[in-house]
Design an enzyme around this catalytic site. Structure first.
Site, PDB file in Angstrom:
ATOM      1  N   SER A 145       0.787  -1.233   0.000  1.00  0.00           N
ATOM      2  CA  SER A 145       0.000   0.000   0.000  1.00  0.00           C
ATOM      3  C   SER A 145       0.818   1.280   0.000  1.00  0.00           C
ATOM      4  CB  SER A 145      -0.944   0.001   1.199  1.00  0.00           C
ATOM      5  OG  SER A 145      -0.197  -0.062   2.391  1.00  0.00           O
TER       6      SER A 145
ATOM      7  N   HIS B 256      -5.594  -3.980  -2.199  1.00  0.00           N
ATOM      8  CA  HIS B 256      -5.290  -2.872  -3.123  1.00  0.00           C
ATOM      9  C   HIS B 256      -5.227  -3.349  -4.571  1.00  0.00           C
ATOM     10  CE1 HIS B 256      -4.613   0.492  -0.368  1.00  0.00           C
ATOM     11  NE2 HIS B 256      -4.152  -0.415   0.487  1.00  0.00           N
TER      12      HIS B 256
ATOM     13  N   LYS C 151     -12.594  -0.846  -0.638  1.00  0.00           N
ATOM     14  CA  LYS C 151     -11.762  -0.016  -1.518  1.00  0.00           C
ATOM     15  C   LYS C 151     -12.408   0.023  -2.903  1.00  0.00           C
ATOM     16  CE  LYS C 151      -7.489  -0.314   1.091  1.00  0.00           C
ATOM     17  NZ  LYS C 151      -7.854  -1.038   2.306  1.00  0.00           N
TER      18      LYS C 151
END
Lengths: 84, 415
Positions: free
Chosen positions: B190, B218, B249
């Site tokens: 990240s 991610h 996300k």
């Protein structure tokens, strides 16, 4: 013996934590954890190495970031286990 | 009174310590939905300001997408607000099973179990999969939730230098006597946006008879040609034993996470994972919206394609403008500044220019590697990105860092 011991630990730290092209130098007083070379997560490798190498068991309350923050501190810790 | 002056004084000194160390986190109040354009009150009490958001994990721009919001409304209407139960008592609806099946299909795994968050998934999975005769071998830069999950597990812990395959192999050799070994990595890391070498990790896992767990928070939804994640990007779909990921996300951005992978492991999580057993079920409104997200991204790759184009465009223009950026292909773009104060000062000035970004420094990133982390989104239009590049260029020029290399920036500002 003392110097030999220090050398062994320094060699391990370099091999285990530094990249080959890393500019950092490690000596007996280099701050390891507060200096950002070893973090609290990766400290476990160092603890395991010491335990295997010297056939000791370092209890969690002794394996503090302060106790591992330099080779000198590690030497003091090892003294408690009669490793000199 | 049980809350003594001694206790109050202690906690207050801890807070002051955080402030003194410069790591005190101040929240900014957003008075609009999550999007490329947001309205922010910062500092507290200041008038609202319209800014462009370049620090959200809203990779696909779906957090406030009308179809996703409509699906959430529908879920609320048809299945209610809450379930007042954990999953195994009376908290599993048809839509929970449906979403788990959709995630399994999308991720290309055998089965999936929803968790309240990926933090919970990571907190629960290790203790289920491994015991004291086993070994966890983790990349040193895995996410904090994995570190915490591993601490809750009795298996022996080993870690290897970040993305260093020789060091991983050493650890695999060192742990040959263990019953099971689990290699643990983030799919995308990240802070740098760099990608795990999953193809090489799979080969090593085969060679040394180890399993693999990847946290793909991610990456799920946009990495790989059809957005399946890092395993698609690296060509190893079907070879990863456990994927943990988030719905917080790219996949809608609300909350919720999952463990997806080998069906026996998923079933054991259902039976034994404590954060699953002792947390309320994921609310129907989130399940309905996340299900819509999976439909959208299964039908078209338009949004991940746009994100890819936005990322390429931003990276090229910022490099041309003279910024020192970490190379890569991920929408996380670290603008390297090395000095913590410089990163904070530039982020503050960029906010003044209407660009919302955050400076990161030690201990979040290694010492001497302070940066501003920019995150692109499919919700950004070209004009948004152009405005960000113009603002970065103006502020970069103010601090005289354009065209400067690492050692030159360090010479000017120190570490």
């Amino acid at each position: 013996m003392n110097e030999e011991l220090k050398k062994t630990i320094i060699e391990y730290i370099k091999r285990e934590y530094l990249e080959e092209d890393a500019p950092e130098e490690v000596n007996e007083s280099t701050p390891l954890i507060s200096g950002g070379i070893v973090d609290s997560f990766s400290m476990v490798s160092l603890k395991t190495f010491l335990e295997k190498k010297f056939s000791i068991k370092i209890p969690d309350d002794k394996a503090t970031p302060e106790a591992f923050d330099s080779v000198n501190n590690i030497m003091n810790l090892l003294k408690e286990f009669n490793v000199t | 009174m049980a809350y003594s002056d001694k206790a109050r004084g202690y906690y207050d000194s801890e807070i002051k310590g955080i402030q003194g160390a410069g790591t005190f986190k101040e929240e900014r109040f957003i008075a609009s939905p999550q999007a490329a354009n947001i309205t922010v009150e910062f500092p507290a009490g200041a008038p609202h300001k319209e800014v462009l958001n370049f620090c959200a994990n809203n990779y696909l721009g779906l957090s406030s997408h009308p179809d996703v919001v409509a699906a959430a409304h529908e879920g609320l209407k048809e299945r209610g607000y809450g379930m007042s139960s954990v999953r195994f008592i009376c908290g599993t609806q048809d839509i929970h099973k449906e979403l788990e099946q959709k995630l399994t299909g999308f991720l290309g795994t055998e089965d999936t179990i929803l968790f309240p968050s990926c933090m919970d998934a990571n907190a629960g999975v290790f203790d289920v999969v491994l015991d004291k005769e086993d070994a966890m071998i983790a990349d040193r830069l895995v996410h904090a939730s994995i570190v915490d999950g591993m601490r809750l597990c009795k298996a022996q812990l080993f870690n290897y230098k970040h993305s260093n395959m020789e060091h991983l192999e050493e650890k695999l050799k060192e742990t040959q006597d263990c019953r099971f070994r689990l290699i643990i990595t983030d799919g995308v890391f990240s802070m740098d946006g760099d990608i795990a070498k999953l193809d090489e990790i799979c080969d090593l896992a085969d060679k040394y008879d180890a399993m693999i767990l990847v946290d793909d928070s991610h990456a799920s939804g946009f990495m790989g040609k059809t957005g399946r994640g890092t395993h698609e990007h690296c060509g190893v779909i079907g070879r990863i034993d456990v994927i943990t990921t988030t719905l917080g996300k790219a996949l809608g951005g609300a909350s919720g996470g999952c463990v997806s992978g080998r069906k026996e492991i998923v079933e054991l999580c259902r039976q034994r994972a404590r954060p699953y057993l002792f947390s309320n079920t994921v609310p129907p409104v989130i399940v309905a919206a996340a299900s819509k997200v999976i439909d959208i991204i299964s039908n078209t790759t338009d949004r991940r394609d746009k994100l890819e184009q936005n990322t390429i465009y931003f990276r090229e223009k910022m490099t041309a403008a003279g910024f020192d950026i970490r190379e890569g292909i991920h929408p996380i773009v670290p603008i390297m500044l090395y000095n913590a104060k410089l990163a904070q000062d530039m982020a503050r000035d960029l906010y003044g220019e209407g660009i919302y970004v955050i400076g990161f420094s030690f201990p979040v990133v290694p010492k001497g590697q302070a940066r501003i982390r920019v995150q692109l989104s499919a919700g950004h239009e070209k004009e948004h990105i152009d405005r960000a590049i113009a603002a970065f260029t103006k502020i970069g020029d103010k601090y005289k860092i354009l065209g400067k290399k690492k050692n030159e920036i360090i010479e000017m500002y120190g570490l």
